[in-house]
Motif scaffolding. Structure first.
Motif, PDB file in Angstrom:
ATOM      1  N   ARG A  11      50.122  48.526  87.032  1.00 33.72           N
ATOM      2  CA  ARG A  11      48.971  49.419  86.838  1.00 33.72           C
ATOM      3  C   ARG A  11      47.742  48.940  87.626  1.00 33.72           C
ATOM      4  O   ARG A  11      46.621  49.345  87.299  1.00 33.72           O
ATOM      5  CB  ARG A  11      48.625  49.538  85.357  1.00 33.72           C
ATOM      6  CG  ARG A  11      49.778  50.050  84.505  1.00 33.72           C
ATOM      7  CD  ARG A  11      49.382  50.187  83.050  1.00 33.72           C
ATOM      8  NE  ARG A  11      50.520  50.538  82.215  1.00 33.72           N
ATOM      9  CZ  ARG A  11      50.973  51.767  82.036  1.00 33.72           C
ATOM     10  NH1 ARG A  11      50.344  52.777  82.613  1.00 33.72           N
ATOM     11  NH2 ARG A  11      52.020  52.002  81.273  1.00 33.72           N
ATOM     12  N   ASP A  12      47.944  48.101  88.600  1.00 30.18           N
ATOM     13  CA  ASP A  12      46.845  47.544  89.372  1.00 30.18           C
ATOM     14  C   ASP A  12      46.733  48.295  90.693  1.00 30.18           C
ATOM     15  O   ASP A  12      47.650  48.269  91.521  1.00 30.18           O
ATOM     16  CB  ASP A  12      47.066  46.052  89.627  1.00 30.18           C
ATOM     17  CG  ASP A  12      45.779  45.351  90.037  1.00 30.18           C
ATOM     18  OD1 ASP A  12      44.964  45.983  90.733  1.00 30.18           O
ATOM     19  OD2 ASP A  12      45.597  44.178  89.658  1.00 30.18           O
ATOM     20  N   LEU A  13      45.600  48.984  90.904  1.00 28.22           N
ATOM     21  CA  LEU A  13      45.419  49.772  92.128  1.00 28.22           C
ATOM     22  C   LEU A  13      45.287  48.877  93.349  1.00 28.22           C
ATOM     23  O   LEU A  13      45.771  49.226  94.434  1.00 28.22           O
ATOM     24  CB  LEU A  13      44.187  50.663  91.973  1.00 28.22           C
ATOM     25  CG  LEU A  13      43.788  51.503  93.185  1.00 28.22           C
ATOM     26  CD1 LEU A  13      44.918  52.443  93.587  1.00 28.22           C
ATOM     27  CD2 LEU A  13      42.516  52.285  92.893  1.00 28.22           C
ATOM     28  N   ALA A  14      44.635  47.734  93.203  1.00 30.08           N
ATOM     29  CA  ALA A  14      44.456  46.845  94.356  1.00 30.08           C
ATOM     30  C   ALA A  14      45.792  46.342  94.882  1.00 30.08           C
ATOM     31  O   ALA A  14      45.973  46.198  96.106  1.00 30.08           O
ATOM     32  CB  ALA A  14      43.561  45.665  93.962  1.00 30.08           C
ATOM     33  N   ASN A  17      53.551  57.743  88.019  1.00 30.85           N
ATOM     34  CA  ASN A  17      54.244  57.518  86.751  1.00 30.85           C
ATOM     35  C   ASN A  17      53.469  56.584  85.831  1.00 30.85           C
ATOM     36  O   ASN A  17      53.513  56.738  84.605  1.00 30.85           O
ATOM     37  CB  ASN A  17      55.640  56.951  87.018  1.00 30.85           C
ATOM     38  CG  ASN A  17      56.537  57.945  87.727  1.00 30.85           C
ATOM     39  OD1 ASN A  17      56.335  59.156  87.642  1.00 30.85           O
ATOM     40  ND2 ASN A  17      57.526  57.459  88.458  1.00 30.85           N
ATOM     41  N   TYR A  18      52.776  55.607  86.400  1.00 25.22           N
ATOM     42  CA  TYR A  18      52.009  54.664  85.594  1.00 25.22           C
ATOM     43  C   TYR A  18      50.560  55.105  85.392  1.00 25.22           C
ATOM     44  O   TYR A  18      49.769  54.361  84.804  1.00 25.22           O
ATOM     45  CB  TYR A  18      52.035  53.275  86.239  1.00 25.22           C
ATOM     46  CG  TYR A  18      53.339  52.553  86.045  1.00 25.22           C
ATOM     47  CD1 TYR A  18      53.707  52.045  84.803  1.00 25.22           C
ATOM     48  CD2 TYR A  18      54.224  52.383  87.106  1.00 25.22           C
ATOM     49  CE1 TYR A  18      54.910  51.390  84.633  1.00 25.22           C
ATOM     50  CE2 TYR A  18      55.425  51.729  86.944  1.00 25.22           C
ATOM     51  CZ  TYR A  18      55.766  51.229  85.701  1.00 25.22           C
ATOM     52  OH  TYR A  18      56.964  50.572  85.520  1.00 25.22           O
ATOM     53  N   GLY A  19      50.196  56.291  85.859  1.00 26.96           N
ATOM     54  CA  GLY A  19      48.852  56.794  85.639  1.00 26.96           C
ATOM     55  C   GLY A  19      47.788  56.103  86.453  1.00 26.96           C
ATOM     56  O   GLY A  19      46.635  56.026  86.007  1.00 26.96           O
ATOM     57  N   VAL A  20      48.113  55.617  87.636  1.00 27.24           N
ATOM     58  CA  VAL A  20      47.152  54.940  88.506  1.00 27.24           C
ATOM     59  C   VAL A  20      46.628  55.957  89.511  1.00 27.24           C
ATOM     60  O   VAL A  20      47.405  56.542  90.273  1.00 27.24           O
ATOM     61  CB  VAL A  20      47.799  53.745  89.232  1.00 27.24           C
ATOM     62  CG1 VAL A  20      46.776  53.040  90.108  1.00 27.24           C
ATOM     63  CG2 VAL A  20      48.387  52.776  88.218  1.00 27.24           C
ATOM     64  N   MET A  21      45.318  56.189  89.517  1.00 25.73           N
ATOM     65  CA  MET A  21      44.716  57.158  90.429  1.00 25.73           C
ATOM     66  C   MET A  21      44.333  56.474  91.738  1.00 25.73           C
ATOM     67  O   MET A  21      43.657  55.442  91.720  1.00 25.73           O
ATOM     68  CB  MET A  21      43.484  57.794  89.794  1.00 25.73           C
ATOM     69  CG  MET A  21      42.818  58.837  90.681  1.00 25.73           C
ATOM     70  SD  MET A  21      41.422  59.632  89.892  1.00 25.73           S
ATOM     71  CE  MET A  21      42.272  60.547  88.604  1.00 25.73           C
ATOM     72  N   PRO A  22      44.748  57.005  92.872  1.00 20.41           N
ATOM     73  CA  PRO A  22      44.363  56.392  94.159  1.00 20.41           C
ATOM     74  C   PRO A  22      42.861  56.501  94.399  1.00 20.41           C
ATOM     75  O   PRO A  22      42.149  57.278  93.745  1.00 20.41           O
ATOM     76  CB  PRO A  22      45.170  57.198  95.186  1.00 20.41           C
ATOM     77  CG  PRO A  22      46.206  57.927  94.402  1.00 20.41           C
ATOM     78  CD  PRO A  22      45.650  58.141  93.048  1.00 20.41           C
TER      79      PRO A  22
END
Length: 408
Positions: A103-106, A149-154
């Motif tokens: 769930r980490d965008l970085a 799927n994990y709900g991470v927004m770019p």
């Protein structure tokens, strides 16, 4: 003259054919065998009996974000051309839940940075029409789907990386645009969101779960029993393992229980499962059987009960001859529910303590017989098992029939 030239040509070809086997057997011209595998594992090149390609995430001592980022940096610095980057990205996507960075965008942006820049950009409309470098584009789309799927927004950095890698008309950029269109619309659609990290304390988890089940903001949560502290023979204190009991009851339920007929028993049923993301908890209910039709008293309608949402509408609508006068609606009355609870041990002795605690605020329970309809003992809160092995790097599960065939 021509005959001599032809004779020299024939003699030269025969000499080359005779010397060719010896040249192939020499160490300078010996060919190294190459062996390739499928996409689920990196390609393995065999030379001098040793394998060159290995799992880059196997040597991490502590699985954390820092070790995952170190593996990405080591792969990026190992080869300027980034050969094998598609297999590496697929392997990294499967390893992300183990390292806790799913769930980490970085981390996703660092993974996109592994792609070579300005290599897969189509140069003309023909390349763009025929899906230029499809394998790399499918890999990037798979990465964006895992983020979805994990709900991470770019963010903007994700778009800049995708444009530099595949151009502004590639499939990954279109996938990014679809995510940025729909995610803000559904991000706050649920009025009762579940937090990403659930409480670790079982009492707090039970309190949170019961508040979600109850349909009344005035419902009161009561902790009837927690872990108790006993004094040992040596004089020291020790914490005894006691099952926790957390119950909830609203004022309306207390009023319904006060009007219950003492000659009719109440039922304690359960356990019933409740899923909160990947965690399953169980709860029990105190309810009664529905009253017979002849004993039911219909309450008069109060038009001032709710002005915003009226409970009854008297509308005189024009009906056609083809309309049905009656509607076939199955009305199932399951009886009133008076209270709910959660406990770590669903035996009758523990639930008896819950009923005894309810008698303090509901004295009528002392005159009503209580029956227990319990199923198998409920297990403590558990989580979903790990994902099953996949048949390829795209994450598709292996069907049971194919697994049995491969085992045989």
């Amino acid at each position: 003259m021509h005959c001599a030239r032809c004779l020299l040509r024939v003699l030269g070809q025969s000499v080359y054919r005779a010397a060719r086997p010896s040249l192939l057997r020499s160490p300078q011209h010996r060919q190294v065998p190459r062996r390739f595998r499928s996409n689920d594992t990196p390609a393995e090149f065999v030379g001098s009996g040793t394998a060159v390609a290995r799992d880059p995430f196997a040597g991490a001592e502590h699985k954390s974000k820092a070790s995952f980022a170190e593996a990405l940096r080591a792969f990026a610095e190992a080869d300027v051309r980034r050969r094998g980057h598609v297999e590496f990205i697929y392997a990294a996507l499967m390893k992300m839940p183990e390292f806790g960075v799913e769930r980490d965008l970085a981390v996703y942006n660092q993974l996109l940075d592994v792609f070579p820049k300005e290599v897969f950009v189509p140069r003309n409309f023909i390349q763009r029409m025929f899906n230029h470098y499809p394998r790399q584009q499918e890999c990037a789309v798979q990465l964006l789907e895992q983020m979805e799927n994990y709900g991470v927004m770019p963010n903007v950095e994700t778009k800049v990386l995708l444009v530099r890698i595949f151009g502004d008309k590639g499939h990954p950029v279109r996938k990014y645009q679809r995510i940025m269109y729909w995610f803000p619309k559904f991000k706050h659609a649920n009025p009762f969101p579940v937090p990403q990290r659930l409480p670790e304390d079982p009492v707090e988890l039970a309190r949170f779960s019961l508040k979600r089940i109850a349909d009344d903001l005035d419902a009161r949560v009561t902790v009837y029993q927690t872990a108790r502290t006993d004094v040992s023979q040596s004089g020291g204190e020790q914490t005894a393992a006691a099952p926790h009991i957390v119950g909830i009851q609203s004022p309306e339920q207390m009023g319904l229980l006060g009007e219950h007929d003492p000659d009719r028993p109440v039922l304690v049923e359960g356990p019933f499962p409740l899923w909160l993301r990947k965690t399953c908890v169980h709860y029990y209910v105190l309810r009664a059987e529905p009253a017979p039709p002849e004993e039911r008293a219909e309450e008069p309608y109060d038009p001032e009960r709710c002005f915003d949402y009226p409970l009854q509408l008297d509308l005189d609508l024009d009906r056609d001859l083809g309309d049905m006068d009656t509607l076939d609606v199955e009305d199932l009355d399951e009886g009133p529910v008076y209270a709910m609870c959660m406990t770590s041990q669903g035996d009758q002795a523990t639930l008896n303590r819950w009923i005894s605690g309810l008698q303090e605020s509901n004295p009528i329970l002392g005159r009503i017989p209580t029956l227990f309809r319990l199923r198998a003992a409920a297990a403590p809160p558990r989580e979903l098992p790990a994902e099953s092995p996949t048949d390829d790097s795209l994450g598709r599960e292996t069907p049971p029939e194919e697994a049995r065939r491969s085992a045989n």
